[in-house]
Write a protein that holds these residues in place. Structure first.
Motif, PDB file in Angstrom:
ATOM      1  N   GLU A 210       0.831  -1.197   0.000  1.00 34.18           N
ATOM      2  CA  GLU A 210       0.000   0.000   0.000  1.00 34.18           C
ATOM      3  C   GLU A 210       0.870   1.254   0.000  1.00 34.18           C
ATOM      4  OE1 GLU A 210      -3.251   0.211  -0.209  1.00 34.18           O
ATOM      5  OE2 GLU A 210      -3.422  -1.962  -0.378  1.00 34.18           O
ATOM      6  N   SER A 211       0.275   2.358  -0.454  1.00 30.77           N
ATOM      7  CA  SER A 211       1.007   3.618  -0.518  1.00 30.77           C
ATOM      8  C   SER A 211       1.485   4.040   0.860  1.00 30.77           C
ATOM      9  CB  SER A 211       0.108   4.713  -1.100  1.00 30.77           C
ATOM     10  OG  SER A 211       0.744   5.964  -0.997  1.00 30.77           O
ATOM     11  N   ALA A 212       2.731   4.476   0.910  1.00 33.92           N
ATOM     12  CA  ALA A 212       3.292   4.956   2.173  1.00 33.92           C
ATOM     13  C   ALA A 212       3.120   6.461   2.315  1.00 33.92           C
ATOM     14  CB  ALA A 212       4.775   4.599   2.243  1.00 33.92           C
ATOM     15  N   PHE A 213       2.531   7.110   1.287  1.00 31.65           N
ATOM     16  CA  PHE A 213       2.446   8.575   1.283  1.00 31.65           C
ATOM     17  C   PHE A 213       1.017   9.003   1.572  1.00 31.65           C
ATOM     18  CE2 PHE A 213       1.389  12.443  -1.103  1.00 31.65           C
ATOM     19  CZ  PHE A 213       2.214  13.341  -0.457  1.00 31.65           C
ATOM     20  N   THR A 214       0.843   9.849   2.574  1.00 31.74           N
ATOM     21  CA  THR A 214      -0.474  10.398   2.897  1.00 31.74           C
ATOM     22  C   THR A 214      -0.351  11.914   2.988  1.00 31.74           C
ATOM     23  OG1 THR A 214      -1.002   8.430   4.180  1.00 31.74           O
ATOM     24  CG2 THR A 214      -2.375  10.380   4.545  1.00 31.74           C
ATOM     25  N   PRO A 215      -1.058  12.679   2.114  1.00 26.96           N
ATOM     26  CA  PRO A 215      -0.972  14.143   2.172  1.00 26.96           C
ATOM     27  C   PRO A 215      -1.422  14.656   3.533  1.00 26.96           C
ATOM     28  CG  PRO A 215      -2.052  13.408   0.161  1.00 26.96           C
ATOM     29  CD  PRO A 215      -1.951  12.219   1.040  1.00 26.96           C
TER      30      PRO A 215
ATOM     31  N   ALA B  91       3.967  21.717  -5.995  1.00 27.56           N
ATOM     32  CA  ALA B  91       4.906  21.100  -6.939  1.00 27.56           C
ATOM     33  C   ALA B  91       5.675  19.961  -6.271  1.00 27.56           C
ATOM     34  CB  ALA B  91       5.880  22.154  -7.475  1.00 27.56           C
ATOM     35  N   VAL B  92       6.089  20.177  -5.003  1.00 26.62           N
ATOM     36  CA  VAL B  92       6.805  19.130  -4.266  1.00 26.62           C
ATOM     37  C   VAL B  92       5.905  17.914  -4.066  1.00 26.62           C
ATOM     38  CG1 VAL B  92       7.829  18.523  -2.038  1.00 26.62           C
ATOM     39  CG2 VAL B  92       8.396  20.707  -3.115  1.00 26.62           C
ATOM     40  N   LEU B  93       4.640  18.180  -3.687  1.00 25.09           N
ATOM     41  CA  LEU B  93       3.714  17.074  -3.452  1.00 25.09           C
ATOM     42  C   LEU B  93       3.435  16.298  -4.737  1.00 25.09           C
ATOM     43  CD1 LEU B  93       1.181  18.773  -1.011  1.00 25.09           C
ATOM     44  CD2 LEU B  93       2.976  17.130  -0.454  1.00 25.09           C
ATOM     45  N   ARG B  94       3.288  17.026  -5.854  1.00 25.04           N
ATOM     46  CA  ARG B  94       3.067  16.335  -7.134  1.00 25.04           C
ATOM     47  C   ARG B  94       4.266  15.462  -7.490  1.00 25.04           C
ATOM     48  NH1 ARG B  94       0.765  21.319  -8.617  1.00 25.04           N
ATOM     49  NH2 ARG B  94       2.708  21.949  -9.662  1.00 25.04           N
ATOM     50  N   ARG B  95       5.478  15.969  -7.224  1.00 25.59           N
ATOM     51  CA  ARG B  95       6.687  15.187  -7.515  1.00 25.59           C
ATOM     52  C   ARG B  95       6.751  13.937  -6.627  1.00 25.59           C
ATOM     53  NH1 ARG B  95       9.769  12.874 -10.937  1.00 25.59           N
ATOM     54  NH2 ARG B  95      11.965  12.689 -10.320  1.00 25.59           N
ATOM     55  N   CYS B  96       6.358  14.106  -5.358  1.00 26.47           N
ATOM     56  CA  CYS B  96       6.342  12.955  -4.441  1.00 26.47           C
ATOM     57  C   CYS B  96       5.365  11.893  -4.925  1.00 26.47           C
ATOM     58  CB  CYS B  96       5.972  13.409  -3.030  1.00 26.47           C
ATOM     59  SG  CYS B  96       7.279  14.314  -2.182  1.00 26.47           S
ATOM     60  N   ARG B  97       4.172  12.356  -5.370  1.00 26.24           N
ATOM     61  CA  ARG B  97       3.185  11.397  -5.874  1.00 26.24           C
ATOM     62  C   ARG B  97       3.703  10.676  -7.121  1.00 26.24           C
ATOM     63  NH1 ARG B  97      -0.413  15.878  -4.826  1.00 26.24           N
ATOM     64  NH2 ARG B  97      -1.590  15.504  -2.896  1.00 26.24           N
TER      65      ARG B  97
END
Length: 397
Positions: free
Chosen positions: A6-11, A29-35
């Motif tokens: 499962e995704s380890a990234f949660t906004p 922009a940082v969040l989009r790059r992380c996704r």
């Protein structure tokens, strides 16, 4: 298919406001790059999972701490005899692992345990797997540890190849050749004895041409008889029926007779032949005929595969061991040769296209081991050619 993690990234709401010096647009922009990076990682994981699942060999990945299966290829599931729902998260010892002779592996002997407990890289371990369905399969197993960035072993990977059919065919071929060799042995020995009687003049005088022809016949009969005996010895070793006719053997005259015979053969081929035997070689307790055949096989191979140059034979005592060494100026051994050198019916790269059965070196190994010794084959360290060494423990002979 086994799911990717499962995704380890949660906004996190309001993250832009919590990081001084970054505008909302910069944080977006940082969040989009992380996704994007996370999606790329999930794609790579999915590719890896699919590659493991669809591999044509059995693959098991186990957790080092909990000792449970975390990932298995479809081939691996088939060999274990159950589906993914049963095998995934199953304990490592959910199925029986046996040595080829049928005795169970101790838990610490299992290749995957050796990899995870001791960090060993295990190669081509021969075993029988009894799957969860009760079916027994012959496999060749490799295993290796998986370490994290700190060097800690966190998992183990085992790759195993189903060689059941190959072993069945080998057994069938060995049985057929054994029957053939056994039936050929008596008539060959009779024909050879009669030929030698003629050569000794016991049936009347012979012309020079007749002697020459009969010597050639005797040599050919002796070679076929040796081949038959090699087949029988290799087959008996597999069937635990290999016994030695132990008797005191004076090594010096036995080896000197081989030096004379193979020295002539080398000379006939235009090769130099060098022999160096320690003085006062000990008398050993062993099987005279098999000891001769063991050394003769190595000398015969050395002469056969050397087109020009020399063949050398040395015998030296090292404390309680005797080393018999044969080296040549032939093409040497490829990596494939070295990996399979003493396997039954294996023909080396240099031997392809030439006469041979592929049992000579297997017989050398069988005879050496039956005398409590070992044989080593390698390339000569100083350059071209191969070097074979037989080591015999004098105290066990």
């Amino acid at each position: 298919m086994q799911d990717a993690p499962e995704s380890a990234f949660t906004p996190v709401a309001g993250l832009a406001d919590a990081v001084p010096g970054f505008s909302p647009d910069e944080m977006d922009a940082v969040l989009r790059r992380c996704r994007a990076l996370e999606e790329e990682l999930r794609t790579i994981q999915a590719i890896q999972l699919t590659a493991v699942e669809q591999a044509p060999v059995g693959i098991l990945v186990a957790d080092a701490r909990e000792r449970r299966i975390r990932l298995a290829s479809l081939k691996g599931l088939g060999l274990l005899g159950k589906d993914e729902a049963v095998c995934r998260n199953a304990p490592l010892h959910s199925w029986t692992l046996l040595h080829p002779d049928g005795t169970p592996f101790a838990p610490e002997e299992r290749p995957l345990e050796r990899a995870m407990c001791h960090g060993e890289v295990v190669e081509t371990a021969d075993a029988l797997i009894v799957g969860l369905d009760g079916q027994q399969r012959h496999v060749s197993i490799n295993a290796a540890p998986v370490r994290n960035g700190s060097g800690e072993i966190v998992a183990g990977v085992s790759v195993f190849l189903d060689i059941t059919e190959r072993r069945r065919l080998e057994c069938q071929r060995t049985q057929t050749l054994t029957f053939f060799a056994h039936d050929m042995k008596s008539p060959l020995m009779g024909a050879l004895a009669l030929t030698r009687r003629l050569l000794e003049g016991k049936e009347g005088p012979l012309s020079g041409r007749q002697v020459e022809n009969l010597e050639m016949v005797a040599s050919l009969l002796d070679r076929v008889l040796t081949l038959s005996m090699d087949f029988l010895d290799v087959a008996r070793m597999d069937q635990a029926g290999f016994t030695l006719a132990r008797e005191p053997v004076a090594l010096a005259p036995v080896l000197q007779a081989l030096v004379r015979e193979y020295g002539r053969r080398a000379e006939d081929k235009g090769l130099a032949f060098r022999a160096e035997l320690d003085q006062n070689l000990p008398e050993v307790l062993g099987d005279r005929q098999r000891l001769m055949r063991m050394v003769a096989n190595l000398l015969d191979n050395a002469i056969k595969y050397t087109a020009e140059g020399a063949v050398a034979f040395t015998v030296r005592r090292h404390g309680r061991e005797l080393e018999l060494c044969v080296q040549d100026d032939g093409p040497g051994l490829s990596q494939n040769d070295q990996d399979n050198l003493f396997e039954k019916f294996f023909r080396g790269d240099a031997g392809k296209g030439s006469e041979g059965s592929g049992v000579g070196l297997a017989a050398v190994k069988a005879i050496a081991q039956a005398h409590g010794g070992r044989v080593i084959g390698q390339n000569r360290p100083e350059g071209r050619g191969a070097l074979f060494s037989i080591w015999l423990p004098l105290q066990a002979s």
